[in-house]
Design a protein around this motif. Sequence first.
Motif, mmCIF file in Angstrom:
data_model
loop_
_atom_site.group_PDB
_atom_site.id
_atom_site.type_symbol
_atom_site.label_atom_id
_atom_site.label_comp_id
_atom_site.label_asym_id
_atom_site.label_seq_id
_atom_site.Cartn_x
_atom_site.Cartn_y
_atom_site.Cartn_z
ATOM 1 N N ARG A 298 20.187 -25.977 -1.823
ATOM 2 C CA ARG A 298 19.406 -26.676 -2.856
ATOM 3 C C ARG A 298 19.768 -26.172 -4.250
ATOM 4 N NH1 ARG A 298 13.034 -26.051 -2.549
ATOM 5 N NH2 ARG A 298 13.585 -26.449 -0.372
ATOM 6 N N ALA A 299 19.832 -24.866 -4.409
ATOM 7 C CA ALA A 299 20.138 -24.286 -5.707
ATOM 8 C C ALA A 299 21.553 -24.629 -6.159
ATOM 9 C CB ALA A 299 19.964 -22.764 -5.645
ATOM 10 N N GLU A 300 22.468 -24.706 -5.197
ATOM 11 C CA GLU A 300 23.866 -24.944 -5.555
ATOM 12 C C GLU A 300 24.164 -26.401 -5.881
ATOM 13 O OE1 GLU A 300 25.979 -23.294 -2.243
ATOM 14 O OE2 GLU A 300 25.939 -21.257 -3.050
ATOM 15 N N VAL A 301 23.447 -27.335 -5.252
ATOM 16 C CA VAL A 301 23.764 -28.747 -5.466
ATOM 17 C C VAL A 301 22.874 -29.411 -6.521
ATOM 18 C CG1 VAL A 301 24.595 -28.954 -3.095
ATOM 19 C CG2 VAL A 301 22.278 -29.685 -3.639
ATOM 20 N N ALA A 302 21.757 -28.791 -6.878
ATOM 21 C CA ALA A 302 20.826 -29.405 -7.831
ATOM 22 C C ALA A 302 21.499 -29.834 -9.136
ATOM 23 C CB ALA A 302 19.659 -28.468 -8.111
ATOM 24 N N PRO A 303 22.396 -29.014 -9.720
ATOM 25 C CA PRO A 303 23.035 -29.431 -10.971
ATOM 26 C C PRO A 303 23.909 -30.686 -10.846
ATOM 27 C CG PRO A 303 23.258 -27.058 -10.636
ATOM 28 C CD PRO A 303 22.769 -27.640 -9.344
ATOM 29 N N LYS A 304 24.282 -31.039 -9.615
ATOM 30 C CA LYS A 304 25.159 -32.189 -9.407
ATOM 31 C C LYS A 304 24.386 -33.440 -9.005
ATOM 32 C CE LYS A 304 28.938 -29.131 -8.065
ATOM 33 N NZ LYS A 304 29.967 -28.794 -7.072
#
Length: 433
Positions: A359-365
Motif C-alpha cells: 500500500r505504501a509503495e503503490v499509493a504515489p502511483k
Amino acid sequence: MSRRGFHRMLGGAAVATTVSLALAACGSGAPATNADGQVEIRFSWWGSDTRVKVTTAAIAAFEKENPSIKVKAEYGDWSGYWDKLATQTAGNDAPDVLQMDEKYISEYSSRGALLDLSKQTVDTTNLVADVLKAGESSDGLTGIPAGINAATIIANPKVFKDAGVELPDDKTWTWEDYKRIAAEVTAKSKDGAFGSTAYSGDQASLCVWLRQRDKEFYTPEGGLGFVPEDMGGWLAFLLELMEAKSIPPASQVIEEQASPLDQSSTATGKAAMSFWWSNQLPALESAAGSELVILNYPTLTGKAADAKLWYKASQFWSASSRSKNSEAAAKLIDFLANSTAAGEALLGDRGVPVSTVVRAEVAPKMKPADVRVIEFIDGIKDQLGPVPPGVPQGGGAMEDIIKRYASEVLFKRQTPAEAAGKAVEEMTAAIAN
C-alpha cells in the motif's frame, strides 16, 4: 458487472450440491505442464473490463518473475462465474487459483474444495490481521484477502450544488439528518434527482444498522445474530424514507438495483447519495465524469466513532484443493498479495491493498480517487467496530432474501413487521440447510 457487483447470486444449496459431488473425485496426479515444459495453472475471476485489464497486467508481471510458470486467464461476470465454478468443481476441473467471495467461501471450504494456504508458501506477515481473519476457519486459511473495503455512502457534489443544498457533515450526522437532507435535495432538485437511492438491495446497510444497535448479522456459532424486530426497524425506516421522498418510489428502486454501475443513479447524476463499497469510487467517478465524495455512515448519536464500520475483505484469492500444481498456485497468490509489481498493476481495483508495505509503495502511483479511498480506509481505523463473525454456509442466499422482502415493504404488500418475520424465517432455514 451489475449494481454493486453483488446482486445476482447462486443459491447456497446449489453450491453445496455441486461441491459435495466434487469430493467424490480425488487425487492430484502429475503436475500439469505445457508444450514448452512450463508448469501451467489456470486463474479465474469475475469482474469488469477494467479488472480484466489490470489482472492481465499482474499476470504478465508474475510470469516475468517466474518464467517456468504459465498462467491461463479465465474470467466472466458475477452470475456466470458462480454457475461455471460450481460445475467445474463438481467435475474435478476447478481452476488452480480462483477469486472467491465471502458469501461462498465457507460453502467451498467446508467441503474440502479449497486449499489450506497456511500450509503453503504464502507470506502473511504484512497483511492486515483483522482482514486476514475473514479467510480463516476450522478448515484452515482458505482465502487470502485481495483488498480492503468498507461500507460507505458515496455523494455527488454536483447534484447537491444544483439543488442548493450543502453536503452533509459525516462526522456529526444522524439517520434523521440523512433522511432530512435527502428529502431536501429531492424537493429542490430542478432535474428530478433524488436525495438518495434506497439501501434495500444492500446487505451491508443492514449489517451497519444492526451493529449500531449492538447486534451482528451472524453469531460466532453461525446463526443469525438478530431477531425480526431488529430487521423490522430497518424496513420501517426504509418505508419512511420513501414516504418522505428521500428515495425514489418502489418501481424506480427495483429498476436501480438492476442497473450496471455506469448507468446507476450515482453515475448519471440522478441521486445525490448512494450506498456502495469504498473500492467502487474510482469506477463510479470515471462513469460520472466528475469528482465524487466518500461519506461515513450516519449514526444514532451523531458521532462518527459510533458508525461501527469494519474492514471487509473485498474478495479472496483461493486455490483449489484438487490443483495438480498447488506450489505454483500458492506462488501466484503470494505474488498477488505481497508483490509491489502486482500492486502497481492492480492498484485499487479490488480495494485498498491488504499488505501495508505494498500500500505504501503503490499509493504515489494511484489515481486521485484511489488515494481518497486509501485515506478513507486509514481515516476510520480508530473508529472501527469489532470484527464481524464470518459468513456461514447458506449465507449466499441472504442478500436475495433481503431484497425481496424490502420490495414487499416498499410496494406496501407487507408491513415491515410481517416482512421481517418472514425474512428471518427464510434466512434461518437457509443456514440450517
